[in-house]
Write a protein that holds these residues in place. Sequence first.
Motif, short mmCIF file in Angstrom:
data_model
loop_
_atom_site.label_atom_id
_atom_site.label_comp_id
_atom_site.label_asym_id
_atom_site.label_seq_id
_atom_site.Cartn_x
_atom_site.Cartn_y
_atom_site.Cartn_z
N VAL A 190 26.76 17.88 -7.05
CA VAL A 190 26.23 17.56 -5.73
C VAL A 190 27.17 16.64 -4.97
N GLU A 191 27.71 15.65 -5.66
CA GLU A 191 28.64 14.73 -5.00
C GLU A 191 29.89 15.46 -4.53
N LEU A 192 30.41 16.35 -5.35
CA LEU A 192 31.60 17.10 -4.96
C LEU A 192 31.33 17.98 -3.74
N VAL A 193 30.18 18.64 -3.74
CA VAL A 193 29.85 19.51 -2.61
C VAL A 193 29.72 18.69 -1.34
N ARG A 194 29.04 17.56 -1.41
CA ARG A 194 28.87 16.72 -0.22
C ARG A 194 30.23 16.23 0.30
N HIS A 195 31.07 15.82 -0.59
CA HIS A 195 32.39 15.35 -0.17
C HIS A 195 33.21 16.50 0.42
N LEU B 126 40.07 10.19 -5.20
CA LEU B 126 39.93 9.53 -6.49
C LEU B 126 38.55 9.78 -7.10
N ALA B 127 37.52 9.59 -6.30
CA ALA B 127 36.16 9.83 -6.79
C ALA B 127 35.96 11.29 -7.16
N ASP B 128 36.50 12.19 -6.36
CA ASP B 128 36.30 13.61 -6.60
C ASP B 128 37.01 14.08 -7.86
N LEU B 129 38.16 13.49 -8.18
CA LEU B 129 38.83 13.83 -9.43
C LEU B 129 37.96 13.43 -10.62
N GLY B 130 37.28 12.30 -10.50
CA GLY B 130 36.37 11.88 -11.56
C GLY B 130 35.20 12.83 -11.71
N HIS B 131 34.62 13.24 -10.58
CA HIS B 131 33.49 14.19 -10.63
C HIS B 131 33.94 15.53 -11.23
N LEU C 138 32.76 17.56 -14.80
CA LEU C 138 32.29 18.95 -14.88
C LEU C 138 33.14 19.77 -15.85
N VAL C 139 34.44 19.57 -15.82
CA VAL C 139 35.33 20.30 -16.74
C VAL C 139 35.06 19.89 -18.18
N LEU C 140 34.88 18.59 -18.40
CA LEU C 140 34.57 18.10 -19.75
C LEU C 140 33.25 18.67 -20.24
N PHE C 141 32.26 18.72 -19.37
CA PHE C 141 30.96 19.30 -19.73
C PHE C 141 31.11 20.77 -20.12
N ALA C 142 31.85 21.53 -19.31
CA ALA C 142 32.04 22.95 -19.60
C ALA C 142 32.78 23.14 -20.93
N ALA C 143 33.79 22.34 -21.19
CA ALA C 143 34.55 22.46 -22.43
C ALA C 143 33.68 22.16 -23.64
N LEU C 144 32.87 21.11 -23.54
CA LEU C 144 31.98 20.75 -24.64
C LEU C 144 30.95 21.85 -24.88
N MET C 145 30.38 22.38 -23.79
CA MET C 145 29.40 23.44 -23.93
C MET C 145 30.01 24.70 -24.52
N TRP C 146 31.28 24.98 -24.19
CA TRP C 146 31.93 26.15 -24.78
C TRP C 146 32.04 26.01 -26.29
N LEU C 147 32.43 24.84 -26.74
CA LEU C 147 32.60 24.62 -28.18
C LEU C 147 31.28 24.80 -28.93
#
Length: 263
Positions: free
Chosen positions: A220-225, A233-238, A242-251
């Motif tokens: 949501v934060e990324l879409v609003r921005h 800087l904030a968007d790279l963190g967001h 998301l990438v970390l979440f997707a990688a963990l879920m893939w494993l």
Amino acid sequence: MSAQAAERLKRFEPAAVRGIWRHELALYKRYWRSQSFASMVEPTFFLLAFGYGFGSMVAAVGDYRYLDFVATGVVGTAALFTSVFPGMFNGYIRRVFQHTYDAMLAAPVDVHELVTGEALWIAAKSSVYSCTPLVVALFFGLDPAPGMLLVPFIAFVTALGFGLFGMWTSSVVPSINSFDYVITGVVTPLFLVAGTFFPVGTLPEWAEKAALLNPLFHCVELVRHAVFGLRPLADLGHLGALVLFAALMWLIAVSGMRKRLID
């Protein structure tokens, strides 16, 4: 297991993923009307109901018109719903009732390729459907912005993680009725505490900190921005979250499906 077979399990065959997509496309051609109707109309109802319902009492949230605030938030909701539910229910039905995955694995397809192909298909569809609230909002006064071109990509990464979460869930629940626990205990809180309809800053401090662990909040934060102005800087963190979440879920999705289908 031969050395050649062991090596195969460590890599992807593009032909296997293409085959999964062709299977999904053949199915999609049969039910695209009903799925598109539900996937596009439901977030539109959310937008209109909350944007005009609460919007009649709350004119603005910070610097945003409330309708615009909700429109950007509902993009995340659409990405969640159009990915986690197909991952959960399609994954369970195809594994338990239809034995579709057994048939796929009888071909030169490995579990990690099956999971990846299915999740990428879910994310690709979701990235299109999730843009519906923004398109509708444009007709109600939302100003167009170049950053809107990033929204399908943001929705894709978000949906990839939640689609994989749904597939993993489908591999661990004892019955299809057990999804009620997941929907009520996990999906609903994620949906409500993501800054979709109100800023998370209005929540108690502990809930505000917990929201940082919610992948949907980062979407949501990324879409609003992207719509109202990027904050690099904030968007790279967001995006990293998301990438970390997707990688963990893939494993864990690959591990869960392998245990159910192979071990």
